[in-house]
Write an enzyme that holds these catalytic residues in place. Structure first.
Site, mmCIF file in Angstrom:
data_model
loop_
_atom_site.group_PDB
_atom_site.id
_atom_site.type_symbol
_atom_site.label_atom_id
_atom_site.label_comp_id
_atom_site.label_asym_id
_atom_site.label_seq_id
_atom_site.Cartn_x
_atom_site.Cartn_y
_atom_site.Cartn_z
ATOM 1 N N LYS A 1 66.891 3.337 72.953
ATOM 2 C CA LYS A 1 66.182 3.634 71.702
ATOM 3 C C LYS A 1 66.522 2.569 70.653
ATOM 4 O O LYS A 1 65.646 2.062 69.954
ATOM 5 C CB LYS A 1 66.558 5.026 71.188
ATOM 6 C CG LYS A 1 65.878 6.136 71.985
ATOM 7 C CD LYS A 1 66.473 7.504 71.708
ATOM 8 C CE LYS A 1 65.865 8.536 72.654
ATOM 9 N NZ LYS A 1 66.548 9.839 72.637
ATOM 10 N N GLN B 1 71.101 12.968 69.299
ATOM 11 C CA GLN B 1 70.878 13.037 70.745
ATOM 12 C C GLN B 1 71.391 14.360 71.318
ATOM 13 O O GLN B 1 72.519 14.748 71.064
ATOM 14 C CB GLN B 1 71.578 11.837 71.420
ATOM 15 C CG GLN B 1 71.336 11.737 72.900
ATOM 16 C CD GLN B 1 69.885 11.440 73.263
ATOM 17 O OE1 GLN B 1 69.232 10.613 72.632
ATOM 18 N NE2 GLN B 1 69.379 12.114 74.270
ATOM 19 N N ASP C 1 62.078 13.376 65.664
ATOM 20 C CA ASP C 1 62.040 14.054 66.965
ATOM 21 C C ASP C 1 61.065 15.242 66.925
ATOM 22 O O ASP C 1 60.672 15.756 67.964
ATOM 23 C CB ASP C 1 63.448 14.606 67.282
ATOM 24 C CG ASP C 1 64.080 13.910 68.479
ATOM 25 O OD1 ASP C 1 63.355 13.211 69.203
ATOM 26 O OD2 ASP C 1 65.290 14.090 68.683
#
Ligand code: NAD
Length: 294
Positions: A53, A97, A120
């Site tokens: 990422k 994460q 997200d």
């Protein structure tokens, strides 16, 4: 005739080039989009995702920050990190994460991220917006990427039977919300199968578009797929493979070789949905940054 491959890598490349161009335009206006990724602990798979990422961000010309915290990090410490990122004007997107260590309540961390930085798309405010069809929020990257992939491949969705296998908050449920909206890129009749579904094949066999997100290697066999169906394989599982240097290989939820014989279009694993997820994360980050410019 075997199914054509739905090349997520190529579409993701296209998207990433568009994001890089958008980033350059925004930088010219004095704003560099910034993404912060927070990694707690040392789960090897998570470390790989986080690294890719960060790399993708830099390649798009974005500002990228990775915060690594030890596995025994307390909730208070993580909350403080999120608060600092919420307040940092150089950061437009925040991603924590998953999975998080046991001592941390993941739900509370998700709720702590400002919805306008929640790239997200997991914050309840963004989930609610997605469900009611308000396009002002952020949509989770994997389902959003699948929808873009279908759209850019010219797959007609309106009026089609879409069967989704899996009901997680990050893939299955948002996928349902997206595919049933009354928009040209959705408008499907949606069925969801999950771990308690009996006779799953009876449902999957009706699918014009079958999206498998159960995390069970080769769950979907040839006889569960309607001839001509479009098959999207979200699953990524490691299975032992002594013939490979690493000792394992990645497989999807779909028995690719046999299902390819009946489907019309199919995503490979790897190289299908995975690259789209990262591309959508960049797209969401760019959007978050664009919104800060009047
Ligand atoms: P999860 O474990 O949270 O959810 C799995 C879902 O599948 C559950 O809702 C469960 O009810 C359902 N399920 C499990 N076994 C089933 C069965 N035998 N029949 C029917 N349904 C069943 O997983 P997740 O986070 O949604 O991820 C699913 C898979 O997708 C995993 O392999 C994950 O690694 C992968 N994934 C890939 C990407 C990507 O970018 N390609 C992104 C996210 C997740």
């Amino acid at each position: 005739m075997p199914a054509e491959l739905l090349d997520g890598k190529a579409i993701a490349r296209e998207l990433r080039d568009e994001v890089a161009a958008g980033t350059a335009r925004l930088v010219a206006r004095g704003v560099r989009p910034g993404l912060a990724v927070v990694l707690v602990g040392d789960d090897p798979a998570s470390a790989v995702y986080v690294k890719s990422k960060g790399k993708a961000c830099e390649e798009a010309g974005m500002h990228s920050v990775t915060i690594r915290l030890p596995a025994d990090t307390s909730q208070a410490r993580l909350d403080a990190e999120v608060d600092a990122l919420n307040a940092d004007p150089a950061i437009h997107g925040i991603l924590v994460q998953m999975p998080l260590p046991k001592q941390i309540a993941a739900d509370s961390v998700i709720r702590r991220i400002k919805p306008e930085k929640d790239v997200d798309g997991f914050h309840p405010v963004n989930v609610g917006k997605m469900l009611i069809g308000d396009t002002d929020g952020f949509v989770p990257c994997t389902p959003a990427g699948i929808q873009v992939m279908l759209q850019r491949t010219g797959v007609k969705t309106a009026g089609k039977e879409c069967v989704i296998v899996g009901r997680s908050n990050i893939v299955g449920k948002p996928m349902v919300a997206l595919m049933l909206q009354n928009t040209p890129q959705a408008n499907c009749t949606v069925t969801v199968c999950h771990s308690a579904t009996t006779d799953m094949a009876a449902h999957t066999r009706r699918a014009d578009i079958l999206i498998a997100a159960a995390g069970k290697p080769h769950l979907i066999k040839r006889d569960m797929v309607k001839p001509g169906a479009v098959v999207i394989d979200v699953g990524i599982s490691r299975v032992e493979d002594p013939s490979s240097a690493s000792g394992y290989r990645l497989v999807g939820d779909v028995a690719f070789d046999e299902v390819r014989e009946v489907a019309s279009l199919i995503t490979p694993v790897p190289g299908g949905v995975g690259p789209m997820t990262i591309a959508m994360l960049l797209k969401n980050t760019l959007r978050a940054a664009e919104r800060t410019v009047a």
